[in-house]
Design an enzyme around this catalytic site. Structure first.
Site, short mmCIF file in Angstrom:
data_model
loop_
_atom_site.label_atom_id
_atom_site.label_comp_id
_atom_site.label_asym_id
_atom_site.label_seq_id
_atom_site.Cartn_x
_atom_site.Cartn_y
_atom_site.Cartn_z
CB SER A 186 -1.46 -7.15 -2.60
OG SER A 186 -1.16 -6.09 -3.50
CG HIS A 214 -3.32 -7.85 0.79
ND1 HIS A 214 -3.92 -8.66 -0.14
CD2 HIS A 214 -3.38 -6.59 0.29
CE1 HIS A 214 -4.31 -7.92 -1.18
NE2 HIS A 214 -3.99 -6.66 -0.93
CE LYS A 245 -7.32 -6.20 -0.22
NZ LYS A 245 -7.91 -6.20 -1.57
N1 PMP Z 1 -4.97 -1.31 0.41
C1 PMP Z 1 -4.36 -2.36 -0.17
C2 PMP Z 1 -2.96 -2.68 0.21
C3 PMP Z 1 -5.04 -3.12 -1.12
O1 PMP Z 1 -4.42 -4.14 -1.72
C4 PMP Z 1 -6.37 -2.77 -1.45
C5 PMP Z 1 -7.18 -3.58 -2.47
N2 PMP Z 1 -6.50 -4.28 -3.38
C6 PMP Z 1 -6.96 -1.68 -0.83
C7 PMP Z 1 -6.24 -0.99 0.12
C8 PMP Z 1 -8.36 -1.27 -1.16
O2 PMP Z 1 -9.29 -2.13 -0.59
P1 PMP Z 1 -10.75 -2.37 -1.23
O3 PMP Z 1 -10.56 -3.18 -2.46
O4 PMP Z 1 -11.45 -3.09 -0.15
O5 PMP Z 1 -11.32 -1.03 -1.52
#
Ligand code: PMP
Length: 397
Positions: A186, A214, A245
């Site tokens: 990300s 992502h 997302k």
């Molecule tokens: N895994 C990754 C790679 C993420 O980037 C994120 C959120 N930034 C999450 C899991 C967690 O997801 P959520 O924000 O929906 O709890």
């Protein structure tokens, strides 16, 4: 005398240094979300180039209507966990739809994507087991490992040879190890050679978990992620993802080709001991998943403008992440410089993400831009022009 609060001195220092900027990046307030790509910030309409709204579905009438209908039909919340307080029909339907989307027998919902990683890892591994983590893995993968009590080993970011070496050193334990990587990272917007990771895992008999947070909706012919794009859905053991997302809601899931996933419900504490997703959130997620499947043109559009943004910023002489993707990172030579670029971008009416150590993958400082299929061509040009103004006269690296 020592106090529990002593440890906050460092956080206070960080807050104060960020506040000296004028606008503290962690305290930006979107006074009003106008649509999928604009919000009112500091009283003026600002282009959102720092969200994860990849398919631009947050204001989609079908999703909003579905959520409204669920609110009136099923109320505002479930008030408890599925284990203790009952499953709603829509929880089960969404699980079936996700499993069917991937062509797997099983899916399991979690209340957040963070919880999905915690819940999957804590159920799957435990004390005495080994997890091999990509060095740049998301905090939720680390935290899941910690919760599980398994031994954690890191390998070099997106480097299957480094993983191979680590697994070889494990000897007999390698065949019961779990390898955890991501489909699209990300911060720098890079993605691994997944089939090579499958090769290494199969060589040692280790299992592979891919966090497609992502890459759901953004990669693969049908939006199933990097596992689909690389044709390895039948070689990956677990896929974890989020609804927060591309699907514009909240919640997470784990899917697997292994029937054993259904047993995680009885052992996964982050599944058992938290309230289940709200009916309106499940309903908008179901509607968004339908649109993800029916409208591949959103994904095509996303990659067209991602390519334009990447090339436009590259033409400014900036150093970017290694691969074109919906996340485009501009590398900066120092944290102070990154802060000033971020600040100037906001003044130009473009909201991006400031990434400085320790949040950055390799200790660098950068500006993370991300795109949505809902961005217009004009907005993309405005983002490029604003980055040009914000970095004018200085090379960012
Ligand atoms: N895994 C990754 C790679 C993420 O980037 C994120 C959120 N930034 C999450 C899991 C967690 O997801 P959520 O924000 O929906 O709890």
């Amino acid at each position: 005398m020592n106090s529990l609060f002593d440890k906050f001195a460092e956080a206070a220092e960080k807050r104060d240094s960020l506040s000296q900027l004028g606008t503290n990046p962690t305290q930006v307030v979107m006074e009003r979300a106008i649509d999928a790509t604009t919000a009112q910030i500091n009283g003026k309409p600002t282009i959102l180039a720092g969200t994860n709204n990849y398919l631009g579905l947050t204001f989609e009438p079908e999703c909003i209507d579905a959520a409204k209908h669920a609110l009136t039909q099923s109320g505002t919340g479930t008030t408890g966990s599925r284990m203790a307080n009952g499953n709603y029909a829509d929880h089960v339907l969404l699980e079936q739809e996700i499993a069917e989307f991937y062509g797997y027998p099983q899916a399991m919902l979690f209340s957040t994507g963070y919880g999905a990683n915690l819940g999957t890892l804590a159920a799957l591994v435990g004390p005495g087991d080994v997890v091999m983590l990509d060095a740049d893995a998301h905090a939720s993968l680390y935290d899941g490992c910690k919760l599980s009590g398994a031994d954690i080993y890191r390998f070099k970011h997106s480097d299957p040879d480094s993983l191979d070496k680590r697994l070889r050193r494990l000897g007999d334990r390698a065949s019961s190890a779990l390898v955890a990587i991501e489909g699209l990272y990300s911060i720098l917007g890079d993605y691994p050679k997944l089939s090579e990771f499958c090769d290494v895992c199969e060589k040692y008999g280790a299992m592979l978990l891919v966090d497609e947070a992502h890459s759901l909706g953004t990669m693969g012919e049908h939006g199933r992620g990097l596992s689909e794009a690389e044709g390895v859905l039948n070689r990956v053991d677990f896929i974890v993802g989020t609804f927060s997302k591309s699907l514009g809601a909240t919640g997470g899931y784990c899917v697997s080709r292994h029937e054993e996933l259904s047993l995680f419900r009885y052992t996964s504490r982050p599944f058992i001991f938290t309230a289940s997703p709200c009916p309106s959130v499940v309903a908008s997620t179901r509607a968004a998943l339908k649109l993800l499947r029916e409208q591949p043109e959103r994904r095509e559009r996303l990659w067209t403008i991602a390519t334009r943004l990447y090339n436009g910023l590259s033409d400014l002489g900036l150093t970017l992440g290694p691969q074109i993707s919906p996340v485009v990172a501009v590398r900066c030579h120092s944290a102070e410089y990154a802060m000033s670029v971020w600040q100037r971008l906001l003044a130009e009416g473009v909201y991006t993400n400031l990434i400085v150590p320790p949040a950055s993958p390799d200790g660098s400082s950068l500006i993370r831009c991300s795109l949505s299929a809902a961005h217009t061509d004009e907005q993309v040009e405005q983002i490029i022009a604003a980055v040009g103004v914000a970095t004018a006269g200085q090379n960012a690296t």
